[in-house]
Design a protein around this motif. Structure first.
Motif, PDB file in Angstrom:
ATOM      1  N   GLU A  19     -23.165 -20.739 -19.548  1.00 42.81           N
ATOM      2  CA  GLU A  19     -21.983 -20.585 -19.942  1.00 42.81           C
ATOM      3  C   GLU A  19     -20.592 -21.990 -19.276  1.00 42.81           C
ATOM      4  O   GLU A  19     -20.840 -21.953 -17.350  1.00 42.81           O
ATOM      5  CB  GLU A  19     -20.928 -19.419 -20.009  1.00 42.81           C
ATOM      6  CG  GLU A  19     -22.249 -18.291 -21.283  1.00 42.81           C
ATOM      7  CD  GLU A  19     -23.214 -17.933 -20.975  1.00 42.81           C
ATOM      8  OE1 GLU A  19     -23.403 -18.272 -19.885  1.00 42.81           O
ATOM      9  OE2 GLU A  19     -24.019 -16.723 -21.942  1.00 42.81           O
ATOM     10  N   ASP A  75     -18.703 -21.002 -15.789  1.00 45.04           N
ATOM     11  CA  ASP A  75     -17.540 -20.557 -17.108  1.00 45.04           C
ATOM     12  C   ASP A  75     -16.260 -19.547 -15.869  1.00 45.04           C
ATOM     13  O   ASP A  75     -15.884 -18.916 -16.635  1.00 45.04           O
ATOM     14  CB  ASP A  75     -18.251 -19.790 -17.962  1.00 45.04           C
ATOM     15  CG  ASP A  75     -19.004 -18.541 -17.171  1.00 45.04           C
ATOM     16  OD1 ASP A  75     -19.423 -18.734 -16.266  1.00 45.04           O
ATOM     17  OD2 ASP A  75     -19.826 -18.100 -17.620  1.00 45.04           O
ATOM     18  N   HIS A  87     -21.307 -12.137 -22.140  1.00 47.08           N
ATOM     19  CA  HIS A  87     -21.701 -12.458 -21.237  1.00 47.08           C
ATOM     20  C   HIS A  87     -20.175 -12.719 -20.647  1.00 47.08           C
ATOM     21  O   HIS A  87     -19.915 -12.315 -19.682  1.00 47.08           O
ATOM     22  CB  HIS A  87     -21.774 -13.419 -21.299  1.00 47.08           C
ATOM     23  CG  HIS A  87     -22.213 -14.259 -20.010  1.00 47.08           C
ATOM     24  ND1 HIS A  87     -23.378 -14.463 -19.314  1.00 47.08           N
ATOM     25  CD2 HIS A  87     -21.015 -15.231 -18.929  1.00 47.08           C
ATOM     26  CE1 HIS A  87     -22.976 -15.322 -17.772  1.00 47.08           C
ATOM     27  NE2 HIS A  87     -22.159 -15.806 -18.095  1.00 47.08           N
ATOM     28  N   GLU A  88     -19.360 -13.130 -20.984  1.00 45.28           N
ATOM     29  CA  GLU A  88     -18.252 -13.584 -20.681  1.00 45.28           C
ATOM     30  C   GLU A  88     -17.445 -11.933 -20.402  1.00 45.28           C
ATOM     31  O   GLU A  88     -16.564 -11.851 -19.536  1.00 45.28           O
ATOM     32  CB  GLU A  88     -17.475 -14.585 -21.868  1.00 45.28           C
ATOM     33  CG  GLU A  88     -17.893 -15.734 -22.173  1.00 45.28           C
ATOM     34  CD  GLU A  88     -17.982 -16.705 -20.451  1.00 45.28           C
ATOM     35  OE1 GLU A  88     -17.106 -16.177 -19.337  1.00 45.28           O
ATOM     36  OE2 GLU A  88     -19.053 -17.691 -19.872  1.00 45.28           O
ATOM     37  N   HIS A 137     -17.952 -10.979 -16.933  1.00 43.39           N
ATOM     38  CA  HIS A 137     -17.230 -11.297 -16.304  1.00 43.39           C
ATOM     39  C   HIS A 137     -15.796 -10.425 -16.258  1.00 43.39           C
ATOM     40  O   HIS A 137     -15.362  -9.788 -15.047  1.00 43.39           O
ATOM     41  CB  HIS A 137     -16.874 -12.524 -15.989  1.00 43.39           C
ATOM     42  CG  HIS A 137     -18.059 -13.596 -15.995  1.00 43.39           C
ATOM     43  ND1 HIS A 137     -18.783 -13.514 -14.595  1.00 43.39           N
ATOM     44  CD2 HIS A 137     -18.583 -14.443 -16.900  1.00 43.39           C
ATOM     45  CE1 HIS A 137     -19.867 -14.208 -14.797  1.00 43.39           C
ATOM     46  NE2 HIS A 137     -19.122 -15.637 -15.832  1.00 43.39           N
ATOM     47  N   HIS A 174     -22.411 -13.148 -11.268  1.00 42.14           N
ATOM     48  CA  HIS A 174     -23.464 -13.923 -12.308  1.00 42.14           C
ATOM     49  C   HIS A 174     -25.220 -13.932 -10.958  1.00 42.14           C
ATOM     50  O   HIS A 174     -25.032 -13.225  -9.789  1.00 42.14           O
ATOM     51  CB  HIS A 174     -23.585 -16.068 -11.969  1.00 42.14           C
ATOM     52  CG  HIS A 174     -23.033 -16.096 -13.063  1.00 42.14           C
ATOM     53  ND1 HIS A 174     -22.316 -17.542 -12.875  1.00 42.14           N
ATOM     54  CD2 HIS A 174     -22.736 -16.416 -14.284  1.00 42.14           C
ATOM     55  CE1 HIS A 174     -21.340 -17.624 -14.350  1.00 42.14           C
ATOM     56  NE2 HIS A 174     -21.958 -17.207 -14.883  1.00 42.14           N
TER      57      HIS A 174
HETATM   58 ZN   LIG Z   1     -20.748 -17.007 -16.165  1.00 39.15          ZN
END
Ligand SMILES: [Zn+2]
Length: 359
Positions: A40, A74, A188-189, A192, A198
């Motif tokens: 990303e 990202d 995935h986002e 975060h 990560h």
């Molecule tokens: Zn990421």
């Protein structure tokens, strides 16, 4: 609880204003049908000046792109989350701890496991968001509730790439989704935004992978520093590096020449996956957000007498494991605590009244 004592906005502005350089002016607008299968990125095809800033008391490299501070492709930091001044996490003996407490890597979780969110009406393909949320809710104890006036919330909005802040930062925080960001990228986002970093930057990653720095796009090497090297707390919620983690970069992330940038210790490549949270992800998230997973609530049964939990269970620490305590990542060894200074060796530290001191 928000801890925003790290504000050195003026020096930060001076520090970053120099990166307002012609690099971006020659950019051709990137078409949105980019795939983010391998990694990303917030600003595909763009790069900016790399500078070191301090977050959570330690140094890490960020790239200044379009006025935003981008970490590892990202992850976005707002300027009031960081400082260009070094923060102290361990004091010398006899020193009085300053009032200034820095935000730790493991702070800023969403209270009560509830993440409030809203979706920008102009965001295309909003099922990416609803599907990602459904996946999170079916596999973890994190709940997502549409915002109705709450102050702190995630805002899913269109952008040039896929990006997010780390953890709850307070106020509105964007997750940007370009058209090419898939449901998996969205999962995935969201990772975060609830506090995940990560996978390949674990402090112990060198026990599992080799970084081929010679294959990395020039200028992107900083994306491969471990948290410990870049100054992060290194605590991990699972005991080993999980190649199947949805937070793991692929073997070819940021490759300059088509050759792998990350390989296993035996030299082989692996496939990154963006289908959903792995078992290791779920385990780690459970330790951050314990509770029952929605939809799997067991049917009511006759209450059975249970042994009451001890109210203050004494934590047990395992030698050889990392822990983050009072904002500092420390290694448990020989029943004592050790801290690795930037570019230095391990030093024994001791926790007194919530502050760390060198022994
Ligand atoms: Zn990421």
């Amino acid at each position: 609880m928000k801890k925003r004592s790290l504000i050195f906005l003026l020096p930060a502005l001076v520090l970053f204003s120099c990166s307002d350089d012609p690099i971006n002016e020659n950019e051709t607008e990137t078409k949105s049908e980019i795939s983010f299968e391998n990694v990303e990125v917030a600003y595909p095809g763009k790069s900016g000046n790399v500078s070191d800033i301090y977050f959570a008391g330690k140094r890490l490299p960020v790239e200044n792109i379009d006025g935003n501070l981008v970490y590892q492709g990202d992850i976005i930091f707002s300027k009031d989350m960081v400082t260009d001044q070094e923060q102290k996490l361990v004091y010398d003996k006899g020193e009085t701890p300053s009032q200034q407490k820095s935000v730790g890597r493991t702070s800023s979780y969403w209270p009560d496991n509830i993440v409030y969110y809203a979706i920008d009406a102009t965001l295309p393909d909003q099922t990416r968001v609803s599907d990602a949320i459904a996946h999170w809710e079916s596999t973890t104890a994190v709940k997502f509730v549409q915002r109705s006036g709450e102050a702190n919330y995630i805002y899913f909005t269109p952008g040039g790439g896929c990006s997010s802040y780390i953890g709850m930062i307070g106020g509105r925080q964007n997750i940007t989704l370009a058209s090419g960001c898939s449901t998996g990228n969205t999962i995935h986002e969201i990772g975060h935004a609830v506090g995940l970093w990560h996978e390949q930057s674990r402090v112990d990653r060198d026990s599992y992978i080799t970084i081929n720095f010679q294959n990395i796009t020039s200028g992107a090497e900083h994306n491969f520093r471990t948290y410990e090297e870049s100054g992060y707390d290194g605590s991990e919620f699972t005991s080993t590096l999980d190649f199947g983690s949805i937070m793991m970069y692929s073997s070819y992330s940021f490759s300059a020449n088509g050759q792998p940038t990350i390989v296993k210790l035996d030299g082989s490549t692996y496939n990154a996956q963006r289908n959903g949270l792995s078992g290791g992800d779920v385990e780690g998230i459970f330790s951050m957000y314990p509770g029952e997973t929605a939809g799997t609530t067991p049917p009511p049964t006759e209450p059975t007498p249970t042994t009451p939990e001890p109210t203050n269970p004494e934590p047990t620490y395992i030698n050889g494991e990392y822990y983050t305590i009072a904002g500092l990542t420390v290694l448990r060894k020989k029943d004592s605590w050790f801290y690795k200074k930037d570019r230095g060796g391990w030093q024994e530290v001791v926790l007194i009244d919530g502050s760390w001191y060198f022994v």
